[in-house]
Design a protein around this motif. Structure first.
Motif, PDB file in Angstrom:
ATOM      1  N   ILE A  23     -20.059  93.789-148.148  1.00  0.00           N
ATOM      2  CA  ILE A  23     -18.744  94.498-148.107  1.00  0.00           C
ATOM      3  C   ILE A  23     -17.422  93.852-148.289  1.00  0.00           C
ATOM      4  N   ASP A  24     -16.395  94.528-148.358  1.00  0.00           N
ATOM      5  CA  ASP A  24     -15.122  93.658-148.525  1.00  0.00           C
ATOM      6  C   ASP A  24     -14.563  93.183-147.303  1.00  0.00           C
ATOM      7  N   LYS A  25     -14.810  91.727-147.268  1.00  0.00           N
ATOM      8  CA  LYS A  25     -14.450  90.984-145.907  1.00  0.00           C
ATOM      9  C   LYS A  25     -12.966  91.460-145.549  1.00  0.00           C
ATOM     10  N   ASN A  26     -12.228  91.243-146.674  1.00  0.00           N
ATOM     11  CA  ASN A  26     -10.581  91.149-146.210  1.00  0.00           C
ATOM     12  C   ASN A  26     -10.324  92.663-145.713  1.00  0.00           C
ATOM     13  N   GLU A  27     -11.080  93.672-146.386  1.00  0.00           N
ATOM     14  CA  GLU A  27     -10.531  95.195-145.737  1.00  0.00           C
ATOM     15  C   GLU A  27     -11.054  95.202-144.248  1.00  0.00           C
ATOM     16  N   LEU A  28     -12.529  94.637-144.050  1.00  0.00           N
ATOM     17  CA  LEU A  28     -12.922  94.604-142.842  1.00  0.00           C
ATOM     18  C   LEU A  28     -11.857  93.891-141.726  1.00  0.00           C
ATOM     19  N   ILE A  29     -11.551  92.947-142.092  1.00  0.00           N
ATOM     20  CA  ILE A  29     -10.724  92.126-141.050  1.00  0.00           C
ATOM     21  C   ILE A  29      -9.382  92.910-141.060  1.00  0.00           C
ATOM     22  N   LYS A  30      -8.739  93.469-142.012  1.00  0.00           N
ATOM     23  CA  LYS A  30      -7.698  94.398-142.024  1.00  0.00           C
ATOM     24  C   LYS A  30      -7.745  95.544-140.923  1.00  0.00           C
ATOM     25  N   ILE A  31      -8.890  96.113-141.201  1.00  0.00           N
ATOM     26  CA  ILE A  31      -9.281  97.091-140.370  1.00  0.00           C
ATOM     27  C   ILE A  31      -9.168  97.006-138.727  1.00  0.00           C
ATOM     28  N   ILE A  32      -9.882  95.884-138.647  1.00  0.00           N
ATOM     29  CA  ILE A  32      -9.976  95.089-137.044  1.00  0.00           C
ATOM     30  C   ILE A  32      -8.656  94.847-136.553  1.00  0.00           C
ATOM     31  N   ASN A  33      -7.810  94.182-137.479  1.00  0.00           N
ATOM     32  CA  ASN A  33      -6.618  93.963-137.105  1.00  0.00           C
ATOM     33  C   ASN A  33      -5.606  94.959-136.805  1.00  0.00           C
ATOM     34  N   LYS A  34      -5.952  96.266-137.496  1.00  0.00           N
ATOM     35  CA  LYS A  34      -4.924  97.373-136.875  1.00  0.00           C
ATOM     36  C   LYS A  34      -5.093  97.913-135.680  1.00  0.00           C
ATOM     37  N   VAL A  35      -6.128  97.121-135.131  1.00  0.00           N
ATOM     38  CA  VAL A  35      -6.693  97.791-133.532  1.00  0.00           C
ATOM     39  C   VAL A  35      -6.510  96.574-132.695  1.00  0.00           C
ATOM     40  N   ILE A  36      -6.856  95.555-133.247  1.00  0.00           N
ATOM     41  CA  ILE A  36      -6.886  94.256-132.159  1.00  0.00           C
ATOM     42  C   ILE A  36      -6.189  93.105-132.776  1.00  0.00           C
ATOM     43  N   ASN A  37      -4.904  92.594-132.113  1.00  0.00           N
ATOM     44  CA  ASN A  37      -4.173  91.452-132.505  1.00  0.00           C
ATOM     45  C   ASN A  37      -4.805  90.091-132.315  1.00  0.00           C
ATOM     46  N   ALA A  38      -5.817  89.938-133.119  1.00  0.00           N
ATOM     47  CA  ALA A  38      -6.588  88.736-133.184  1.00  0.00           C
ATOM     48  C   ALA A  38      -6.746  88.097-134.369  1.00  0.00           C
ATOM     49  N   LYS A  39      -6.816  86.609-134.497  1.00  0.00           N
ATOM     50  CA  LYS A  39      -7.100  85.971-135.697  1.00  0.00           C
ATOM     51  C   LYS A  39      -8.686  85.930-135.636  1.00  0.00           C
ATOM     52  N   ILE A  40      -9.004  86.597-136.797  1.00  0.00           N
ATOM     53  CA  ILE A  40     -10.420  86.617-137.331  1.00  0.00           C
ATOM     54  C   ILE A  40     -10.800  86.379-138.787  1.00  0.00           C
ATOM     55  N   ASP A  41     -11.772  85.567-139.150  1.00  0.00           N
ATOM     56  CA  ASP A  41     -12.145  84.999-140.279  1.00  0.00           C
ATOM     57  C   ASP A  41     -13.687  85.071-140.287  1.00  0.00           C
ATOM     58  N   ILE A  42     -14.189  85.044-141.536  1.00  0.00           N
ATOM     59  CA  ILE A  42     -15.711  85.130-141.892  1.00  0.00           C
ATOM     60  C   ILE A  42     -15.669  83.860-142.739  1.00  0.00           C
ATOM     61  N   LYS A  43     -16.601  82.818-142.241  1.00  0.00           N
ATOM     62  CA  LYS A  43     -16.705  81.541-143.055  1.00  0.00           C
ATOM     63  C   LYS A  43     -18.157  81.196-143.448  1.00  0.00           C
ATOM     64  N   LYS A  44     -18.306  80.537-144.497  1.00  0.00           N
ATOM     65  CA  LYS A  44     -19.763  79.931-144.661  1.00  0.00           C
ATOM     66  C   LYS A  44     -19.702  78.807-143.866  1.00  0.00           C
ATOM     67  N   VAL A  45     -20.905  78.669-142.985  1.00  0.00           N
ATOM     68  CA  VAL A  45     -21.193  77.586-142.346  1.00  0.00           C
ATOM     69  C   VAL A  45     -22.857  77.054-142.550  1.00  0.00           C
ATOM     70  N   LYS A  46     -23.193  75.844-142.377  1.00  0.00           N
ATOM     71  CA  LYS A  46     -24.290  75.468-142.281  1.00  0.00           C
ATOM     72  C   LYS A  46     -25.057  75.610-140.932  1.00  0.00           C
ATOM     73  N   LYS A  47     -26.325  76.240-140.825  1.00  0.00           N
ATOM     74  CA  LYS A  47     -27.173  76.369-139.956  1.00  0.00           C
ATOM     75  C   LYS A  47     -28.480  75.846-139.950  1.00  0.00           C
ATOM     76  N   ASN A  48     -29.011  74.833-139.383  1.00  0.00           N
ATOM     77  CA  ASN A  48     -30.327  74.114-139.743  1.00  0.00           C
ATOM     78  C   ASN A  48     -30.639  74.088-141.302  1.00  0.00           C
ATOM     79  N   GLY A  49     -29.499  73.542-141.970  1.00  0.00           N
ATOM     80  CA  GLY A  49     -29.610  73.181-143.259  1.00  0.00           C
ATOM     81  C   GLY A  49     -29.255  74.142-144.230  1.00  0.00           C
ATOM     82  N   ILE A  50     -29.166  75.481-143.983  1.00  0.00           N
ATOM     83  CA  ILE A  50     -28.936  76.502-144.859  1.00  0.00           C
ATOM     84  C   ILE A  50     -27.518  77.150-144.580  1.00  0.00           C
ATOM     85  N   ILE A  51     -27.098  77.704-145.749  1.00  0.00           N
ATOM     86  CA  ILE A  51     -25.803  78.353-145.508  1.00  0.00           C
ATOM     87  C   ILE A  51     -25.810  79.905-145.027  1.00  0.00           C
ATOM     88  N   ALA A  52     -24.814  80.042-144.100  1.00  0.00           N
ATOM     89  CA  ALA A  52     -24.737  81.370-143.525  1.00  0.00           C
ATOM     90  C   ALA A  52     -23.267  81.826-143.428  1.00  0.00           C
TER      91      ALA A  52
END
Length: 368
Positions: A23-52
């Motif tokens: 989905i469009d991550k930016n639109e998702l965050i924008k929708i949530i921020n219309k309701v909740i004033n919180a800093k939200i992000d979706i980032k790539k991280v490594k879990k047990n050696g793989i990208i998630a």
């Protein structure tokens, strides 16, 4: 179509992170921020050696009651369909809490899930459900609940927590690993989506991982597969020996199905009867089975998963006696196996020119 694989459990943030790939991550965050004033992000991280993907929320430790959560969502200036999805998820959580504590719904006050995160999870899930049309339209594999005990406000409880246990009734689950891998919010999202348990093999085109917070030896992610489009049909069967021909004929008028066959057969005690067989889209199977029972009085309907291969089909038009005739051309792997003129077009020509239908059919076949 998507397949949810909770091999390491599911939580609200893992669900959002896993599906954020589609989905469009930016639109998702924008929708949530219309309701909740919180800093939200979706980032790539490594879990047990793989990208998630990982949902990151700046914590706001505000405890909310069930009614307060509903009010925050209902008063928001966002799409009503997303609101309804989010409220429905919160309702599932509240009903589970009310039942296990023996209280009315309005008395429910969440404890472990009372933070603003739960509202964010419900809103994010609601956005994803709406954008990807997940409701009653996806699959899941057995859910890993984790193992051991979890400490909650009321004491030390075996996993799954009481609310999770209540919500997941009827789902296929298993125990493996350590700790609480499936949370009440993750369970509520699954319950609301109402996925179908996938049996057998599948073909997929993309895979995504949504990371959880904790580190375990078992990869702590929710895995989601984007499935290759596939036809989902069900075979319904029932036998009857006391239904009139008029009622059986009426089934052809009222059932919205792919195909319907009524086959003479012999039943118990050598009674002549009929085998009714219906091919129907999966999402209409239960509704159609119930209609079949109401119309015929049969006491049960067999529901059978089937697979089938289909020829490629193309409709072309030819000109015959100045009239247009549709022709269905079918092939498998490029090899044409059938050229069939449309019956209704041939019937119209036969009536118009007062010629036998079989003659029209044979002449058109010669042209093909």
């Amino acid at each position: 179509m998507f397949l949810i694989d909770p091999f390491s459990g599911i939580s609200g943030d893992m669900f959002i992170a896993a599906f954020s790939e589609f989905i469009d991550k930016n639109e998702l965050i924008k929708i949530i921020n219309k309701v909740i004033n919180a800093k939200i992000d979706i980032k790539k991280v490594k879990k047990n050696g793989i990208i998630a993907n990982k949902l990151i929320i700046s914590k706001k430790d505000k405890n909310l009651s069930y009614n307060e959560m509903k009010e925050i969502i209902l008063s928001a200036n966002i799409d009503n369909r997303i609101k309804n999805h989010a409220i429905s998820i919160i309702n599932i959580l509240a009903k589970a809490e009310a039942k296990i504590h023996g209280i009315d719904l309005d008395e429910v006050h969440f404890h472990e899930i009372s933070e603003i995160d739960t509202v964010i999870d419900a809103l994010g899930a609601g956005y994803i459900i709406e954008k990807l049309n997940l409701k009653n339209n996806c699959y899941y594999l057995p859910i890993n609940l984790g193992k051991g005990f979890v400490k909650i406000t009321h004491g030390l409880y075996p996993i799954p927590a009481p609310a999770t246990s209540e919500i997941l009734k009827g789902f296929e689950v298993f125990y493996y690993g350590e700790g609480e891998l499936t949370t009440p919010t993750g369970a509520a999202i699954l319950r609301y989506i109402n996925p179908t348990l996938l049996k057998g093999s599948f073909t997929y085109t993309k895979v995504s991982y949504g990371a959880g917070d904790r580190e375990y030896e078992l990869l702590n992610t929710l895995r989601v597969f984007k499935l290759k489009d596939r036809e989902e049909v069900i075979l319904l069967e029932t036998n009857v020996d006391d239904v009139s021909g008029e009622i059986l004929g009426y089934l052809y008028d009222i059932l919205d199905v792919r195909d319907l066959h009524i086959i003479p057969c012999y039943m118990k005690k050598n009674r002549p009867g009929y085998l009714i067989r219906v091919i129907v889209d999966r999402d209409k199977a239960i509704e159609t089975a119930k209609r079949l029972m109401k119309e015929t009085g049969t006491l049960g309907v067999r529901i059978i998963d089937i697979k089938r291969i289909k020829a490629n089909r193309e409709v072309k038009e030819i000109n015959y006696m100045g009239e247009k005739v549709k022709v269905k051309v079918s092939d498998i792997d490029g090899c044409i196996i059938s050229k069939k003129p449309e019956y209704e077009d041939l019937k119209k020509i036969a009536k118009k020119y007062n010629k036998p239908l079989k003659d029209i059919y044979n002449e058109v076949k010669k042209i093909l």
